[in-house]
Write an enzyme that holds these catalytic residues in place. Structure first.
Site, PDB file in Angstrom:
ATOM      1  CB  VAL A 219      -0.923   0.017   1.246  1.00 40.37           C
ATOM      2  CG1 VAL A 219      -1.672   1.340   1.340  1.00 40.37           C
ATOM      3  CG2 VAL A 219      -1.897  -1.157   1.203  1.00 40.37           C
TER       4      VAL A 219
ATOM      5  N   GLY B  14       6.492   6.248  -1.009  1.00 43.05           N
ATOM      6  CA  GLY B  14       7.846   5.772  -1.229  1.00 43.05           C
ATOM      7  C   GLY B  14       8.548   5.304   0.028  1.00 43.05           C
ATOM      8  NE  ARG B  15       6.443   0.563   2.370  1.00 46.85           N
ATOM      9  CZ  ARG B  15       5.240   0.315   1.826  1.00 46.85           C
ATOM     10  NH1 ARG B  15       4.573   1.279   1.238  1.00 46.85           N
ATOM     11  NH2 ARG B  15       4.724  -0.880   1.892  1.00 46.85           N
ATOM     12  CG  LEU B  16      11.130   9.981   2.817  1.00 52.16           C
ATOM     13  CD1 LEU B  16      12.436   9.194   2.917  1.00 52.16           C
ATOM     14  CD2 LEU B  16      11.283  11.147   1.867  1.00 52.16           C
ATOM     15  CG  HIS B  17       7.069   5.291   6.413  1.00 43.12           C
ATOM     16  ND1 HIS B  17       6.111   5.286   5.431  1.00 43.12           N
ATOM     17  CD2 HIS B  17       7.664   4.056   6.376  1.00 43.12           C
ATOM     18  CE1 HIS B  17       6.102   4.096   4.820  1.00 43.12           C
ATOM     19  NE2 HIS B  17       7.043   3.338   5.381  1.00 43.12           N
TER      20      HIS B  17
END
Length: 218
Positions: free
Chosen positions: A3, A196-199
């Site tokens: 997701v 982009g998983r840059l949380h």
């Protein structure tokens, strides 16, 4: 099975970027708000948290995790209840340090609470016990939590025996082996999913009266 958390269609409840200012008044108001928002969205048991303890029973310490329900939230910490003689109770007696994780995938959020646990006062346990349904009170008395059971029939018989024992008792008392723990955090980390998983990760560290807030890389 992936997701993109930054997509509002995939995660409709997402809001602006998590920022250090969100915890400027402490960690507890934000955690409470996120639990309330999860409840509003219809998340089942939004107060569920994975509790990790340390087992010292083997040749080396090892982590042990299970899901419990947060039944109290205050600036002092999070409270949960259990059998003191259960596996987690024995582990906390040997090493009181624990960690709890709240996870709400529908909101792309999670919170990690880490710190030392302590038993809550008896009057706090009593106050919560009075809120429990009769069936839950009977279950607490009937179960020798974490002990082996020969069969489901053995458990059902233990409950039947307990029902008989308290048949004439309107106000079933708190078992002496059952009560609450307060997880008093020294660290609370808030996580918010992003593209982009840059949380976003913001951690609040508590050292007595001193508090620091820091952003972590994802």
């Amino acid at each position: 099975m992936r997701v993109d958390y930054g997509d509002p269609q995939a995660v409709p409840a997402i809001e602006n970027d998590l920022d250090e200012s969100w915890v400027s008044q402490g960690w507890e108001p934000l955690l409470r708000r996120w639990i309330d928002q999860a409840r509003t969205l219809g998340v089942a048991e939004p107060n569920a948290m994975v509790l990790a303890t340390v087992s010292l029973a083997g040749p080396a310490p090892r982590p042990v995790a299970r899901t419990v329900l947060c039944k109290g939230l205050s600036p002092e910490g999070v409270t949960f209840y259990t059998n003191y003689d259960s596996a987690k109770g024995n582990q906390l007696a040997a090493d009181p340090y624990a960690a709890a994780t709240f996870l709400w995938p529908a909101l792309a959020r999670q919170v990690h609470v880490r710190g030392v646990t302590e038993r809550v006062p008896a009057e706090v346990t009593e106050a919560y016990w009075q809120l429990r349904p009769r069936e839950s009170r009977l279950g607490a008395w009937a179960s020798r939590q974490s002990r082996p059971a020969a069969s489901r029939a053995e458990l059902d018989q233990a409950l039947a025996d307990t029902e008989t024992r308290f048949a004439e008792v309107d106000d079933i008392p708190v078992p002496p082996f059952w009560g609450g723990y307060l997880l008093r955090p020294d660290e609370v980390e808030f996580w918010q999913g992003r593209r982009g998983r840059l949380h976003n990760r913001i951690v609040v560290r508590i050292d007595g009266a001193n508090t620091t807030i820091e952003r972590l890389q994802p």
